[in-house]
Design a protein around this motif. Structure first.
Motif, PDB file in Angstrom:
ATOM      1  N   ILE A 294      -7.032 -32.127   1.924  1.00  0.00           N
ATOM      2  CA  ILE A 294      -7.562 -31.026   1.132  1.00  0.00           C
ATOM      3  C   ILE A 294      -7.353 -29.718   1.889  1.00  0.00           C
ATOM      4  CG2 ILE A 294      -9.897 -31.404   2.081  1.00  0.00           C
ATOM      5  CD1 ILE A 294     -11.012 -30.412  -0.604  1.00  0.00           C
ATOM      6  N   VAL A 295      -7.008 -28.670   1.160  1.00  0.00           N
ATOM      7  CA  VAL A 295      -6.773 -27.360   1.776  1.00  0.00           C
ATOM      8  C   VAL A 295      -8.121 -26.725   2.101  1.00  0.00           C
ATOM      9  CG1 VAL A 295      -5.815 -25.052   1.435  1.00  0.00           C
ATOM     10  CG2 VAL A 295      -4.586 -27.052   0.560  1.00  0.00           C
ATOM     11  N   VAL A 296      -8.391 -26.549   3.397  1.00  0.00           N
ATOM     12  CA  VAL A 296      -9.676 -25.986   3.834  1.00  0.00           C
ATOM     13  C   VAL A 296      -9.537 -24.590   4.420  1.00  0.00           C
ATOM     14  CG1 VAL A 296     -10.750 -28.229   4.221  1.00  0.00           C
ATOM     15  CG2 VAL A 296      -9.500 -27.125   6.096  1.00  0.00           C
ATOM     16  N   GLY A 297      -8.302 -24.113   4.559  1.00  0.00           N
ATOM     17  CA  GLY A 297      -8.099 -22.777   5.086  1.00  0.00           C
ATOM     18  C   GLY A 297      -6.693 -22.315   4.792  1.00  0.00           C
ATOM     19  N   LEU A 298      -6.511 -20.994   4.726  1.00  0.00           N
ATOM     20  CA  LEU A 298      -5.163 -20.451   4.521  1.00  0.00           C
ATOM     21  C   LEU A 298      -5.116 -18.999   4.971  1.00  0.00           C
ATOM     22  CD1 LEU A 298      -5.739 -18.708   1.748  1.00  0.00           C
ATOM     23  CD2 LEU A 298      -5.224 -20.877   0.637  1.00  0.00           C
ATOM     24  N   THR A 299      -3.907 -18.536   5.198  1.00  0.00           N
ATOM     25  CA  THR A 299      -3.727 -17.153   5.609  1.00  0.00           C
ATOM     26  C   THR A 299      -3.744 -16.244   4.394  1.00  0.00           C
ATOM     27  OG1 THR A 299      -2.307 -15.619   6.830  1.00  0.00           O
ATOM     28  CG2 THR A 299      -1.202 -17.291   5.510  1.00  0.00           C
ATOM     29  N   ARG A 300      -4.211 -15.017   4.591  1.00  0.00           N
ATOM     30  CA  ARG A 300      -4.118 -13.977   3.570  1.00  0.00           C
ATOM     31  C   ARG A 300      -3.033 -12.962   3.927  1.00  0.00           C
ATOM     32  NH1 ARG A 300      -6.522 -16.344  -0.640  1.00  0.00           N
ATOM     33  NH2 ARG A 300      -8.808 -16.327  -0.591  1.00  0.00           N
ATOM     34  N   ALA A 301      -2.340 -13.174   5.038  1.00  0.00           N
ATOM     35  CA  ALA A 301      -1.324 -12.226   5.486  1.00  0.00           C
ATOM     36  C   ALA A 301      -0.017 -12.466   4.726  1.00  0.00           C
ATOM     37  CB  ALA A 301      -1.089 -12.376   6.985  1.00  0.00           C
ATOM     38  N   PRO A 302       0.557 -11.448   4.094  1.00  0.00           N
ATOM     39  CA  PRO A 302       1.797 -11.663   3.343  1.00  0.00           C
ATOM     40  C   PRO A 302       3.044 -11.728   4.217  1.00  0.00           C
ATOM     41  CG  PRO A 302       1.100  -9.381   3.147  1.00  0.00           C
ATOM     42  CD  PRO A 302       0.020 -10.087   3.919  1.00  0.00           C
ATOM     43  N   ILE A 303       2.988 -11.111   5.386  1.00  0.00           N
ATOM     44  CA  ILE A 303       4.156 -11.085   6.269  1.00  0.00           C
ATOM     45  C   ILE A 303       3.896 -12.028   7.435  1.00  0.00           C
ATOM     46  CG2 ILE A 303       5.630  -9.635   7.715  1.00  0.00           C
ATOM     47  CD1 ILE A 303       4.589  -7.244   5.994  1.00  0.00           C
ATOM     48  N   VAL A 304       4.785 -13.013   7.619  1.00  0.00           N
ATOM     49  CA  VAL A 304       4.563 -14.024   8.653  1.00  0.00           C
ATOM     50  C   VAL A 304       5.800 -14.171   9.520  1.00  0.00           C
ATOM     51  CG1 VAL A 304       2.903 -15.288   7.232  1.00  0.00           C
ATOM     52  CG2 VAL A 304       5.308 -15.936   7.157  1.00  0.00           C
ATOM     53  N   ASN A 305       5.568 -14.598  10.740  1.00  0.00           N
ATOM     54  CA  ASN A 305       6.627 -14.889  11.692  1.00  0.00           C
ATOM     55  C   ASN A 305       6.694 -16.383  11.954  1.00  0.00           C
ATOM     56  OD1 ASN A 305       7.525 -12.121  12.512  1.00  0.00           O
ATOM     57  ND2 ASN A 305       5.369 -11.948  13.101  1.00  0.00           N
ATOM     58  N   ALA A 306       7.811 -16.814  12.445  1.00  0.00           N
ATOM     59  CA  ALA A 306       7.974 -18.235  12.758  1.00  0.00           C
ATOM     60  C   ALA A 306       6.850 -18.682  13.679  1.00  0.00           C
ATOM     61  CB  ALA A 306       9.328 -18.474  13.406  1.00  0.00           C
ATOM     62  N   GLY A 307       6.195 -19.778  13.310  1.00  0.00           N
ATOM     63  CA  GLY A 307       5.104 -20.322  14.104  1.00  0.00           C
ATOM     64  C   GLY A 307       3.729 -19.914  13.636  1.00  0.00           C
ATOM     65  N   ASP A 308       3.631 -18.934  12.738  1.00  0.00           N
ATOM     66  CA  ASP A 308       2.322 -18.502  12.249  1.00  0.00           C
ATOM     67  C   ASP A 308       1.658 -19.610  11.428  1.00  0.00           C
ATOM     68  OD1 ASP A 308       2.642 -16.054  13.413  1.00  0.00           O
ATOM     69  OD2 ASP A 308       2.874 -14.920  11.546  1.00  0.00           O
ATOM     70  N   ALA A 309       0.317 -19.697  11.546  1.00  0.00           N
ATOM     71  CA  ALA A 309      -0.456 -20.672  10.780  1.00  0.00           C
ATOM     72  C   ALA A 309      -0.568 -20.203   9.329  1.00  0.00           C
ATOM     73  CB  ALA A 309      -1.838 -20.841  11.395  1.00  0.00           C
ATOM     74  N   LEU A 310      -0.246 -21.089   8.384  1.00  0.00           N
ATOM     75  CA  LEU A 310      -0.226 -20.709   6.975  1.00  0.00           C
ATOM     76  C   LEU A 310      -1.294 -21.413   6.151  1.00  0.00           C
ATOM     77  CD1 LEU A 310       3.638 -20.807   6.324  1.00  0.00           C
ATOM     78  CD2 LEU A 310       2.242 -18.918   7.199  1.00  0.00           C
ATOM     79  N   VAL A 311      -1.336 -22.734   6.223  1.00  0.00           N
ATOM     80  CA  VAL A 311      -2.257 -23.524   5.404  1.00  0.00           C
ATOM     81  C   VAL A 311      -2.918 -24.577   6.282  1.00  0.00           C
ATOM     82  CG1 VAL A 311      -2.503 -25.033   3.383  1.00  0.00           C
ATOM     83  CG2 VAL A 311      -0.812 -23.180   3.356  1.00  0.00           C
ATOM     84  N   HIS A 312      -4.261 -24.639   6.224  1.00  0.00           N
ATOM     85  CA  HIS A 312      -5.041 -25.591   7.016  1.00  0.00           C
ATOM     86  C   HIS A 312      -5.424 -26.774   6.126  1.00  0.00           C
ATOM     87  CE1 HIS A 312      -8.515 -26.045  10.182  1.00  0.00           C
ATOM     88  NE2 HIS A 312      -7.536 -26.895  10.369  1.00  0.00           N
ATOM     89  N   ILE A 313      -4.959 -27.964   6.501  1.00  0.00           N
ATOM     90  CA  ILE A 313      -5.198 -29.161   5.698  1.00  0.00           C
ATOM     91  C   ILE A 313      -6.085 -30.124   6.471  1.00  0.00           C
ATOM     92  CG2 ILE A 313      -4.139 -31.120   4.506  1.00  0.00           C
ATOM     93  CD1 ILE A 313      -1.594 -29.443   4.233  1.00  0.00           C
ATOM     94  N   ALA A 314      -7.136 -30.606   5.817  1.00  0.00           N
ATOM     95  CA  ALA A 314      -8.019 -31.606   6.407  1.00  0.00           C
ATOM     96  C   ALA A 314      -7.693 -32.970   5.803  1.00  0.00           C
ATOM     97  CB  ALA A 314      -9.484 -31.260   6.130  1.00  0.00           C
ATOM     98  N   SER A 315      -7.309 -33.902   6.657  1.00  0.00           N
ATOM     99  CA  SER A 315      -7.107 -35.276   6.194  1.00  0.00           C
ATOM    100  C   SER A 315      -8.451 -35.848   5.786  1.00  0.00           C
ATOM    101  CB  SER A 315      -6.478 -36.129   7.301  1.00  0.00           C
ATOM    102  OG  SER A 315      -5.246 -35.569   7.719  1.00  0.00           O
TER     103      SER A 315
END
Length: 321
Positions: A294-315
């Protein structure tokens, strides 16, 4: 027999009363005093002593409103036990809209603190001495870090039966078995025998109705579970999912992010979550789930660089776990 009054700082709060208390922290260079604001609700009848705290990180403002709305629902003459409510722990960071203290220290890495250490260490020591030491249960309220958003969730030691029961009573959409961090309030409080729930929800520097309402209702459920208030007969909590492992899907390239998932979505490994494009809209690469959950977190930043955290998923654990 009249219940004994509750001592905090230099005052005593009589049974069946609520009182605001200012615990001195420091003095500004301009001469003004800075104090820790505390509301004590000392019930007429015996019961547990619980604290709720917000804004240990000064930009995490949702907890302030959760506590304000919570205490507005409580009647001291009908309350059992004692609630120590501290809506703003990091007062200086809160006033500046900053996560940290003026010396850039993270207050939630400064516990249990010291009476003669740094400013962060002194605030931590004051909180441990005047609040945590008097309580057996605590609920600490947080939001996501800057430019991120969190689904309402409880983080706690789910292997401890008492803590797990409290987490289940809270009834957040997700409860996550979370490791302890050195210097955190949760670690220091557990070391002195308190049971602690950490509530994560919403975004920094923003009030959001759903995370606020979930927090207020969840704390009231915990208070009812502890016998401090009567349960709400109309409250029907939904299911709480359990997770023992979470991870961030990270950007595999640089670009402008367009997410196609939202908080609370249930995803499977390989599902498309969004994509990265260049400034002309040409797709650079897709973003896909690296695990199911389930998606428990995500970024609100529209501009991202390689390695940036985008979507936090909880198993998610099986329902019969």
């Amino acid at each position: 027999m009249v219940r004994e009054s509750f001592a905090i700082g230099s005052v005593r709060v009589r049974a069946g009363a609520a009182r605001d208390v200012e615990l001195p922290i420091t003095r500004l260079v301009t001469g003004g005093d800075v104090s820790l604001p505390v509301r004590v609700v000392h019930g007429r009848e015996d019961g547990p002593t619980v604290w709720v705290s917000g804004a240990i990180h000064g930009d995490e403002v949702i907890g302030v409103e959760v506590i304000r709305e919570l205490i507005a629902t409580l009647q001291p003459k009908e309350f059992r036990g004692t609630l120590v409510a501290v809506p703003v722990v990091n007062v200086l960071g809160f006033m500046a809209g900053d996560r940290y203290l003026p010396d850039r220290r993270d207050l939630n890495r400064s516990f249990p603190g010291s009476p003669r250490g740094s400013l962060a260490s002194r605030i931590a020591h004051l909180f441990m001495t005047e609040v945590v030491a008097k309580c057996e249960v605590g609920v600490d309220l947080h939001t996501a870090a800057d430019k991120r958003a969190n689904l309402p969730q409880i983080r706690a030691d789910l292997d401890d039966p008492r803590t797990r029961a409290l987490a289940e009573a809270f009834g957040a959409p997700v409860m996550v078995h979370a490791r302890l961090r050195d210097g955190s309030l949760r670690q220091a409080a557990l070391d002195v025998g308190a049971k602690v729930l950490l509530y994560e929800a919403g975004e920094a520097l923003r009030f959001d109705d759903e995370p606020i309402a979930t927090g207020v209702v969840g704390i009231r459920r915990v208070l009812a579970f502890l016998g401090m208030i009567d349960p709400d007969p109309d409250d029907e909590p939904g299911p709480t999912l359990e997770s023992r492992s979470t991870g961030w899907v990270r950007a595999r390239g640089t670009g402008i992010l367009k997410l196609e998932t939202k908080l609370g979505d249930v995803v499977a490994a390989g599902d498309r979550l969004g994509g990265l494009s260049d400034t002309f809209g040409r797709r650079v690469r897709l973003v896909r789930a690296d695990r199911s959950g389930i998606v428990v977190g995500l970024t609100r930043a529209p501009i991202v660089n390689a390695g940036d955290a985008l979507v936090h998923i909880a198993s998610v654990e099986p329902a019969d776990h």
